[in-house]
Design a protein around this motif. Structure first.
Motif, PDB file in Angstrom:
ATOM      1  N   PRO A  88       0.833  -1.201   0.000  1.00 45.75           N
ATOM      2  CA  PRO A  88       0.000   0.000   0.000  1.00 45.75           C
ATOM      3  C   PRO A  88       0.869   1.253   0.000  1.00 45.75           C
ATOM      4  N   PHE A  89       0.335   2.321  -0.585  1.00 43.92           N
ATOM      5  CA  PHE A  89       1.116   3.547  -0.634  1.00 43.92           C
ATOM      6  C   PHE A  89       0.226   4.778  -0.590  1.00 43.92           C
ATOM      7  N   VAL A  90       0.855   5.876  -0.230  1.00 42.32           N
ATOM      8  CA  VAL A  90       0.249   7.200  -0.201  1.00 42.32           C
ATOM      9  C   VAL A  90       0.993   8.034  -1.226  1.00 42.32           C
ATOM     10  N   VAL A  91       0.245   8.786  -2.013  1.00 41.82           N
ATOM     11  CA  VAL A  91       0.852   9.682  -2.990  1.00 41.82           C
ATOM     12  C   VAL A  91       0.933  11.077  -2.380  1.00 41.82           C
ATOM     13  N   ALA A  92       2.115  11.662  -2.439  1.00 40.41           N
ATOM     14  CA  ALA A  92       2.338  13.032  -1.981  1.00 40.41           C
ATOM     15  C   ALA A  92       2.706  13.844  -3.210  1.00 40.41           C
ATOM     16  N   THR A  93       1.863  14.812  -3.551  1.00 45.48           N
ATOM     17  CA  THR A  93       2.069  15.510  -4.815  1.00 45.48           C
ATOM     18  C   THR A  93       1.562  16.942  -4.762  1.00 45.48           C
ATOM     19  N   GLY A  94       2.139  17.752  -5.603  1.00 40.00           N
ATOM     20  CA  GLY A  94       1.651  19.112  -5.786  1.00 40.00           C
ATOM     21  C   GLY A  94       0.577  19.177  -6.857  1.00 40.00           C
ATOM     22  N   TYR A  95       0.328  18.054  -7.518  1.00 39.15           N
ATOM     23  CA  TYR A  95      -0.638  18.025  -8.625  1.00 39.15           C
ATOM     24  C   TYR A  95      -2.046  17.669  -8.181  1.00 39.15           C
ATOM     25  N   GLY A  96      -2.218  17.210  -6.961  1.00 39.70           N
ATOM     26  CA  GLY A  96      -3.538  16.842  -6.464  1.00 39.70           C
ATOM     27  C   GLY A  96      -4.037  15.558  -7.102  1.00 39.70           C
ATOM     28  N   VAL A  97      -5.303  15.279  -6.896  1.00 38.07           N
ATOM     29  CA  VAL A  97      -5.917  14.042  -7.381  1.00 38.07           C
ATOM     30  C   VAL A  97      -5.870  13.953  -8.901  1.00 38.07           C
ATOM     31  N   ASP A  98      -5.888  15.086  -9.589  1.00 38.35           N
ATOM     32  CA  ASP A  98      -5.879  15.083 -11.056  1.00 38.35           C
ATOM     33  C   ASP A  98      -4.621  14.452 -11.638  1.00 38.35           C
ATOM     34  N   GLY A  99      -3.546  14.452 -10.899  1.00 34.64           N
ATOM     35  CA  GLY A  99      -2.295  13.917 -11.412  1.00 34.64           C
ATOM     36  C   GLY A  99      -2.092  12.432 -11.137  1.00 34.64           C
ATOM     37  N   MET A 100      -3.101  11.764 -10.583  1.00 36.67           N
ATOM     38  CA  MET A 100      -2.955  10.353 -10.231  1.00 36.67           C
ATOM     39  C   MET A 100      -2.729   9.479 -11.461  1.00 36.67           C
ATOM     40  N   PRO A 101      -1.836   8.498 -11.325  1.00 36.64           N
ATOM     41  CA  PRO A 101      -1.617   7.575 -12.438  1.00 36.64           C
ATOM     42  C   PRO A 101      -2.880   6.761 -12.716  1.00 36.64           C
ATOM     43  N   PRO A 102      -3.116   6.416 -13.972  1.00 37.76           N
ATOM     44  CA  PRO A 102      -4.286   5.594 -14.298  1.00 37.76           C
ATOM     45  C   PRO A 102      -4.267   4.288 -13.500  1.00 37.76           C
ATOM     46  N   GLY A 103      -5.436   3.898 -13.019  1.00 32.92           N
ATOM     47  CA  GLY A 103      -5.553   2.664 -12.265  1.00 32.92           C
ATOM     48  C   GLY A 103      -5.263   2.786 -10.788  1.00 32.92           C
ATOM     49  N   HIS A 104      -4.953   3.988 -10.314  1.00 33.54           N
ATOM     50  CA  HIS A 104      -4.635   4.175  -8.900  1.00 33.54           C
ATOM     51  C   HIS A 104      -5.540   5.238  -8.252  1.00 33.54           C
ATOM     52  N   ALA A 105      -6.750   5.328  -8.738  1.00 35.04           N
ATOM     53  CA  ALA A 105      -7.668   6.372  -8.262  1.00 35.04           C
ATOM     54  C   ALA A 105      -8.002   6.240  -6.779  1.00 35.04           C
ATOM     55  N   GLY A 106      -7.943   5.034  -6.216  1.00 40.18           N
ATOM     56  CA  GLY A 106      -8.306   4.842  -4.813  1.00 40.18           C
ATOM     57  C   GLY A 106      -7.185   5.077  -3.824  1.00 40.18           C
ATOM     58  N   VAL A 107      -6.011   5.415  -4.309  1.00 38.45           N
ATOM     59  CA  VAL A 107      -4.855   5.617  -3.428  1.00 38.45           C
ATOM     60  C   VAL A 107      -4.991   6.957  -2.708  1.00 38.45           C
ATOM     61  N   PRO A 108      -4.714   6.985  -1.396  1.00 33.13           N
ATOM     62  CA  PRO A 108      -4.772   8.260  -0.670  1.00 33.13           C
ATOM     63  C   PRO A 108      -3.782   9.272  -1.242  1.00 33.13           C
ATOM     64  N   VAL A 109      -4.228  10.521  -1.354  1.00 32.17           N
ATOM     65  CA  VAL A 109      -3.399  11.591  -1.907  1.00 32.17           C
ATOM     66  C   VAL A 109      -3.237  12.696  -0.870  1.00 32.17           C
ATOM     67  N   LEU A 110      -2.000  13.098  -0.653  1.00 34.92           N
ATOM     68  CA  LEU A 110      -1.692  14.250   0.186  1.00 34.92           C
ATOM     69  C   LEU A 110      -1.194  15.354  -0.728  1.00 34.92           C
ATOM     70  N   ALA A 111      -1.862  16.493  -0.703  1.00 35.84           N
ATOM     71  CA  ALA A 111      -1.442  17.630  -1.517  1.00 35.84           C
ATOM     72  C   ALA A 111      -0.319  18.365  -0.799  1.00 35.84           C
ATOM     73  N   LYS A 112       0.787  18.585  -1.521  1.00 35.17           N
ATOM     74  CA  LYS A 112       1.903  19.347  -0.969  1.00 35.17           C
ATOM     75  C   LYS A 112       1.546  20.822  -0.930  1.00 35.17           C
ATOM     76  N   PRO A 113       1.954  21.520   0.087  1.00 31.65           N
ATOM     77  CA  PRO A 113       2.591  21.028   1.302  1.00 31.65           C
ATOM     78  C   PRO A 113       1.560  20.405   2.249  1.00 31.65           C
ATOM     79  N   TYR A 114       1.976  19.433   3.016  1.00 25.87           N
ATOM     80  CA  TYR A 114       1.071  18.781   3.946  1.00 25.87           C
ATOM     81  C   TYR A 114       1.716  18.722   5.323  1.00 25.87           C
ATOM     82  N   ASP A 115       0.883  18.558   6.327  1.00 28.53           N
ATOM     83  CA  ASP A 115       1.323  18.477   7.708  1.00 28.53           C
ATOM     84  C   ASP A 115       1.851  17.064   7.978  1.00 28.53           C
ATOM     85  N   PRO A 116       2.926  16.916   8.711  1.00 29.54           N
ATOM     86  CA  PRO A 116       3.449  15.583   9.020  1.00 29.54           C
ATOM     87  C   PRO A 116       2.416  14.670   9.682  1.00 29.54           C
TER      88      PRO A 116
END
Length: 130
Positions: A88-116
């Motif tokens: 399992p993984f968490v995506v940390a990105t400045g692109y938000g949910v729109d930048g998710m790779p195809p097939g990984h829509a259910g992966v949790p996304v943290l928008a940068k900057p994020y709190d630890p």
């Protein structure tokens, strides 16, 4: 000493091995510090797709924190490899949910900057409560 703003208990990720895939040195250090403060063992940080894929073969993590853009290169192959390995993984990105790779829509996304604390909470949410 806990990372400023980290409100999770020091042992919230105790015993979990977390791969950090992040190309920005300062962000990688902050993520590493937050994970260590939460009790995790950090694998990496690694800065490229090739390093991440090699790390997965060499040292299987319990979870990963994945930046979507590694020095201008999509980390989609890493997301695919993590999913194929059942990691399992968490995506940390400045692109938000729109930048998710195809097939990984259910992966949790943290928008940068994020709190630890948001990072550790997202990682803790990857495993069923037991």
């Amino acid at each position: 000493m806990p990372y400023p703003g980290c409100t999770n208990s020091p042992s919230s990720l105790r015993g979990r091995r977390v791969l950090v895939v992040e190309d920005e040195a300062l962000v990688a250090m902050l993520v590493e510090d937050a994970l260590i403060d939460a009790g995790a063992e950090v694998i990496g940080p690694v800065r490229s797709v090739n390093e991440a894929l090699a790390s997965l073969v060499r040292d299987r993590p319990d979870a990963a924190v994945l930046d979507l853009n590694l020095d201008g290169v999509s980390s989609s192959p890493v997301a695919d490899a993590l999913a194929a390995a059942g990691v399992p993984f968490v995506v940390a990105t400045g692109y938000g949910v729109d930048g998710m790779p195809p097939g990984h829509a259910g992966v949790p996304v943290l928008a940068k900057p994020y709190d630890p604390s948001a990072l550790t909470a997202a990682l803790m949410g990857l495993w069923p409560k037991g």
